[in-house]
Motif scaffolding. Structure first.
Motif, short mmCIF file in Angstrom:
data_model
loop_
_atom_site.label_atom_id
_atom_site.label_comp_id
_atom_site.label_asym_id
_atom_site.label_seq_id
_atom_site.Cartn_x
_atom_site.Cartn_y
_atom_site.Cartn_z
N ALA A 306 0.93 -1.03 -0.05
CA ALA A 306 0.07 -0.09 -0.09
C ALA A 306 0.86 1.32 0.01
N PHE A 307 0.42 2.25 -0.45
CA PHE A 307 1.05 3.67 -0.43
C PHE A 307 0.98 4.14 1.13
N ILE A 308 2.22 4.37 1.71
CA ILE A 308 2.16 4.96 2.88
C ILE A 308 3.11 6.13 2.83
N TYR A 309 2.59 7.48 3.45
CA TYR A 309 3.08 8.70 3.40
C TYR A 309 2.95 9.53 4.40
N ILE A 310 3.68 10.54 4.61
CA ILE A 310 3.55 11.68 5.44
C ILE A 310 3.61 12.93 4.77
N LYS A 311 2.61 13.89 4.98
CA LYS A 311 2.72 14.97 4.16
C LYS A 311 2.41 16.22 5.39
N ASP A 312 3.42 17.44 5.22
CA ASP A 312 3.11 18.43 6.12
C ASP A 312 1.88 19.08 5.98
N ARG A 313 1.75 20.04 6.64
CA ARG A 313 0.44 20.80 6.79
C ARG A 313 0.11 21.63 5.27
N ASP A 314 0.91 22.02 4.49
CA ASP A 314 0.71 22.30 3.08
C ASP A 314 0.73 21.34 2.07
N GLY A 315 0.73 19.84 2.55
CA GLY A 315 0.57 19.09 1.56
C GLY A 315 1.80 18.46 0.89
N ARG A 316 2.88 18.91 1.40
CA ARG A 316 4.20 18.54 0.81
C ARG A 316 4.55 17.15 1.25
N TYR A 317 5.20 16.29 0.55
CA TYR A 317 5.71 15.02 1.15
C TYR A 317 6.67 14.94 1.85
N VAL A 318 6.69 14.66 3.08
CA VAL A 318 7.74 14.53 4.07
C VAL A 318 8.40 12.85 3.93
N TYR A 319 7.23 12.00 3.80
CA TYR A 319 8.08 10.73 3.71
C TYR A 319 7.21 9.90 2.68
N ALA A 320 7.87 9.05 2.17
CA ALA A 320 7.15 8.06 1.16
C ALA A 320 7.81 6.64 1.39
N ASN A 321 6.95 5.50 1.29
CA ASN A 321 7.63 4.40 1.31
C ASN A 321 7.81 3.87 -0.27
N LEU A 353 -6.31 17.36 -1.89
CA LEU A 353 -5.79 18.25 -1.04
C LEU A 353 -7.00 18.69 -0.16
N THR A 354 -8.31 18.70 -0.58
CA THR A 354 -9.38 18.66 0.21
C THR A 354 -9.49 17.63 1.27
N ASN A 355 -9.16 16.51 1.19
CA ASN A 355 -9.22 15.68 2.03
C ASN A 355 -8.12 15.93 3.13
N ASP A 356 -6.91 16.23 2.50
CA ASP A 356 -5.76 16.57 3.75
C ASP A 356 -5.99 17.72 4.53
N ARG A 357 -6.41 18.74 4.07
CA ARG A 357 -6.70 19.86 4.85
C ARG A 357 -8.05 19.51 5.79
N LYS A 358 -8.79 18.69 5.37
CA LYS A 358 -9.86 18.33 6.41
C LYS A 358 -9.06 17.60 7.48
N VAL A 359 -8.57 16.81 7.56
CA VAL A 359 -7.61 16.03 8.71
C VAL A 359 -6.86 17.02 9.38
N ILE A 360 -6.00 17.99 8.70
CA ILE A 360 -5.15 18.83 9.30
C ILE A 360 -5.98 20.03 10.17
N ALA A 361 -7.24 20.35 9.62
CA ALA A 361 -8.08 21.26 10.17
C ALA A 361 -8.75 20.63 11.48
N ASP A 362 -9.40 19.79 11.17
CA ASP A 362 -10.31 18.88 12.34
C ASP A 362 -9.54 18.16 13.36
N GLY A 363 -8.40 17.79 13.23
CA GLY A 363 -7.63 17.12 13.95
C GLY A 363 -7.90 15.60 14.00
N GLN A 364 -8.96 14.98 13.34
CA GLN A 364 -9.58 13.83 13.27
C GLN A 364 -8.97 12.99 12.17
#
Length: 858
Positions: A306-321, A353-364
């Motif tokens: 599966a695709f495993i990744y970490i993005k910062d608050r601006d949606g930029r990739y910090v880690y990718a498997n 980006l819409t889904n990523d911002r929702k996670v960042i904004a809601d913290g859920q």
């Protein structure tokens, strides 16, 4: 230099000695179920990575291998007692080295991992406090995990099991909270038990072949030598075997269980990072171990499909498997710092980006199905995204796992199509009707009515039989197209299968329900009556329609309507086909009466309420030459029931088969009784058999068995068949009648002249008698056509040298006409009604005494 040569010579000599000693050995090898390393496959053959390795070594060393099935604990005990020469897949420990011998070169490296149900949400070893964990008895995992628990001060109840499948089963049914297996087995089988991998990974261990202490040193030396040689050669069979068994097939695509695994893997990443920092502050002396754990974690994440990744608050990739990097065909340096708009199309990037911002904004956490497009590739993915927080609780990034479910979506759509739609017409099927449309009948407004039409194509079998199934399929598709043109509003067309269709019309006005339905039925009949044209012929057919109505929302279920409409459709067929019949309560009454009659018949068969009567058959002089056995039913409440009433029920219910067997056995027993009396020994006895009996493969054998059982003389038994029984499979009928003739049994053709009456088949049948149907006999004096048919049958019988008998003779004038035409055998009320065997015997005695008058017809 001489010393070096001496050392090389000694090594060569020792190698040759090892090879000679180890060769020509038969080794007993223990095998337990631990896929994919070692197991017995579905055919009971030993298989797995260790089996392939040992087989290759044995081939080189000239060994013979015998594999012994045992569970893990028993295998070790057998090895200790010397009952096994070799045990594969054994992890080294100092404690085991006191009991067993190991070779030096590891055969394989492995590690252990905990697996649990997805709802357990196990991400830390501290969560295991006071929980139950299944572990393989006497395994090194048990000792290693105990040490790990002691180091962290966690109290866990260990539950010993005999095998990994047993461990997983116990977790699945809730007997324990988690199970420990090696990662190879867990990767293959966790999903089968609805389990997911937890982030708790421990104890990397090398795996060996083991022997009883001091028992087989030459075998271990040979294994060491072979493994050492192979591991120096990248193209050796050793690496071929590893590649074959460690390159696992793709796991099944996303399911609820896999989503749980993905969530666990995502949490693994987050917890692992936190654990690293926490352990550095708490246990400084374990820094080296933690670094090794990080390397293992990276290896695990890169091996996940599966695709495993970490993005910062601006949606930029910090880690990718590795999966992410391979998919985008980028290196880590090329991807880190970029966002989705740099690698995906603009629309996909905006959605993500819409889904990523929702996670960042809601913290859920967020679980969402996403469509991804890049280049010519488009797919559906399930993405699980969770916020990552710093020490102050602020969300600084998100971690996501995206799994490709495109093929699963396609499979689900195909399965749905196969389950709910007919392949011939493309219409919804019966399952769709009851699974998806029942609520339309149940949940309608009180002033709305429902009409259900069952439509059956009349004589559909004809087009399949005479023109072929491809034309039958074309006809069904054309019927489907025509019926669809009639649909309007909230109406649905269903193909029940074969030649039956259903129209379900809901949302109709209750006040005009009857008129609306009648109009629809008339349209159906008119439209389906129009001819169907192909290039080489034109076909005409009709349809029988049964309709059931419900004008009360509180009344009737879809199942009830369906049964009523089918009952009405069968009534339409009975009354001439090509017409409409609306369900009425009278039909239910008739059906109920029929069902009650069938139930009574089943009881009466066991209670022997059925009996036989015998109607005499006479020659031209009025002498009794035989009889026909006729079945009667003495109903316990209704008295004697007419055969015309109960025989159709017996045929439709299948009860005709046990009844037919009883009739044949009883008639043959009567024949045997007659054979003991000089007055009756020459009589023949005719017995009607049903189409069910005649078409059975063991028909002739069953008659032979009854004759043998009862002692009846076969030449005195006459089996009566109807023409319809013969036409369905003429060759089979000829074979069976010929076989009956060979054993001495005669065959008569009953009701001759009312069916096909074709010389084409008649001349091929070895018949003993033709029976003129009573419908012709009744009219021979008044109807010239009936007389002509009777004369033709008599002449045909003479031409074929077949006896002819007329049934239904009731007057002297009929008998005289038949005699003048050449028919010299008769049956009918003129000579006697069907009665008991004793009555027939009395009549026969009276004839012998010289009485010449025929019995009164009453």
């Amino acid at each position: 230099m001489p010393l070096q040569r001496h050392w090389l010579f000694s090594l060569l000599l020792m190698t040759m000695l090892v090879v000679q000693v180890a060769a020509a050995r038969t080794l007993t090898v223990g095998v337990y179920q631990n896929e994919p390393k070692i197991f017995f496959d579905e055919q009971g053959r030993p298989s797995g990575l260790f089996v392939d390795l040992l087989t290759a070594i044995a081939r080189e060393q000239g060994w013979s291998l015998e594999f012994q099935s045992c569970n893990w604990t028993r295998c070790l005990r057998m090895l200790n007692r010397g009952e096994l020469d070799l045990m594969p897949d054994v992890a080294y420990s100092d404690a085991r080295a006191d009991v067993y011998d190991f070779h030096r070169q590891p055969a394989l490296n492995s590690w252990s991992q905990l697996y649990a149900r997805a709802d357990a949400s196990l991400v830390s070893i501290f969560q295991l406090e006071n929980r139950r964990v299944a572990v393989l008895d006497e395994s090194i995992q048990e000792a290693g995990f105990t040490d790990l628990l002691d180091g962290f001060g966690v109290n866990v109840t260990l539950v010993g099991v005999d095998s990994y499948p047993e461990a997983f089963r116990r977790v699945q049914v809730g007997e324990v909270d988690a199970a420990i297996t090696n990662h190879q087995y867990g990767a293959l089988f966790a999903s089968r038990f609805e389990l997911v991998a937890t982030p708790i990974v421990f104890q990397p261990v090398p795996l060996y072949f083991a022997t009883g202490q001091g028992l087989n040193p030459e075998v271990l030396s040979a294994i060491d030598m072979q493994l050492s040689q192979w591991r120096l050669d990248p193209d050796s069979v050793y690496f071929d075997i590893l590649d074959r068994w460690q390159t696992l097939p793709p796991k099944p695509l996303v399911s609820p269980r896999l989503i749980g695994m993905l969530v666990a893997a995502l949490v693994l990443l987050f917890i692992a990072v936190g654990v690293v920092f926490w352990l550095r502050r708490v246990v400084a002396d374990r820094t080296r171990d933690l670094r090794q754990s990080e390397q293992k974690l990276a290896t695990i994440l890169d091996s996940v499909g599966a695709f495993i990744y970490i993005k910062d608050r601006d949606g930029r990739y910090v880690y990718a498997n590795k999966k992410v990097l391979d998919n985008f065909k980028l290196t880590e340096n090329e991807l880190i710092g970029k966002d989705d708009s740099d690698v995906l199309d603009a629309e996909t990037a905006r959605e993500l980006l819409t889904n990523d911002r929702k996670v960042i904004a809601d913290g859920q956490p967020l679980s969402v199905e996403e469509q991804m497009r890049y280049g010519q590739i488009q797919g559906t993915y399930v993405s699980v995204k969770i916020p990552l927080r710093d020490s102050d609780g602020q969300v600084y990034a998100l971690c996501g796992i995206s799994t490709d479910i495109t093929e699963q979506k396609q499979r689900e759509q195909k399965i749905h199509q196969l389950a709910y739609y007919d392949s011939q017409t493309g219409l919804p099927n019966r399952a769709y009707l009851f699974d998806h449309l029942e609520h339309r009948v149940r949940d309608r407004q009180s002033d709305q009515g429902v009409a259900l039409l069952v439509i059956d194509i009349d004589h559909f079998k004809n087009i399949n039989d005479y023109h072929g199934h491809e034309y039958g399929d074309d006809l069904l598709r054309e019927v489907s197209r025509r019926l669809q043109s009639l649909l309007s509003g909230d109406s649905h067309l269903i193909h029940l299968g074969a030649d039956e269709f259903v129209i379900l019309a809901t949302g109709l006005e209750s006040a005009t329900l009857n008129e609306t339905t009648q109009r629809l039925c008339d349209q159906v009949l008119t439209l389906l009556r129009k001819h169907y044209a192909w290039d080489d012929f034109t076909y005409h057919c009709t349809a029988s329609v049964g309709a059931a109505l419900s004008d009360d929302a509180s009344d009737y279920s879809l199942d009830t309507l369906m049964k009523q409409a089918e009952l009405a459709m069968h009534q339409a067929k009975k009354t001439g086909r090509g017409r409409v019949c609306f369900y009425s309560s009278d039909m239910q009454t008739v059906l109920q009466s029929r069902m009650e009659l069938e139930a009574d018949m089943r009881v009466s068969i066991h209670r022997e309420d059925f009996f036989l009567v015998y109607q005499p058959q006479v020659d031209a002089n009025g002498r009794i030459i035989g009889a026909e056995a006729l079945l009667r039913w003495q109903h316990p409440q209704r008295g004697v029931v007419s055969p015309g009433e109960f025989i159709p029920v017996a045929e439709s219910s299948g009860l005709i088969q046990p009844l037919g067997r009883w009739v044949l056995k009883t008639a043959c027993s009567q024949l045997h009784a007659w054979s003991k009396d000089s007055t009756t020994e020459a009589l023949t006895l005719s017995v009607n058999v049903s189409a069910w009996q005649f078409r059975s493969d063991d028909f002739v054998a069953s008659i032979e068995a009854v004759l043998h059982l009862t002692g009846a003389r076969p030449e005195r038994l006459k089996i009566e068949l109807t023409e319809s029984m013969l036409i369905d499979d003429l060759d089979d009928a000829i074979d069976k009648i010929t076989a009956l003739k060979d054993i001495g049994v005669q065959v008569a053709l009953d009701d001759f002249g009312t069916g096909y009456s074709s010389l084409a088949y008649l001349k091929r049948l070895p018949l003993a008698q033709l029976k003129i149907d009573q419908s012709f006999v009744a009219d021979i004096l008044t109807n010239s056509v009936a007389g002509a048919i009777a004369r033709t049958i008599i002449g045909l019988g003479h031409s074929l040298e077949v006896d002819v008998i007329a049934e239904g003779v009731e007057t002297e004038a009929q008998k005289d006409w038949l005699a003048a035409a050449g028919c010299l055998a008769y049956q009918g009320y003129l000579f006697g009604r069907p009665d008991s065997a004793d009555a027939l015997l009395r009549q026969l005695s009276d004839d012998s005494a010289g009485e010449t008058d025929y019995p009164s017809v009453g």
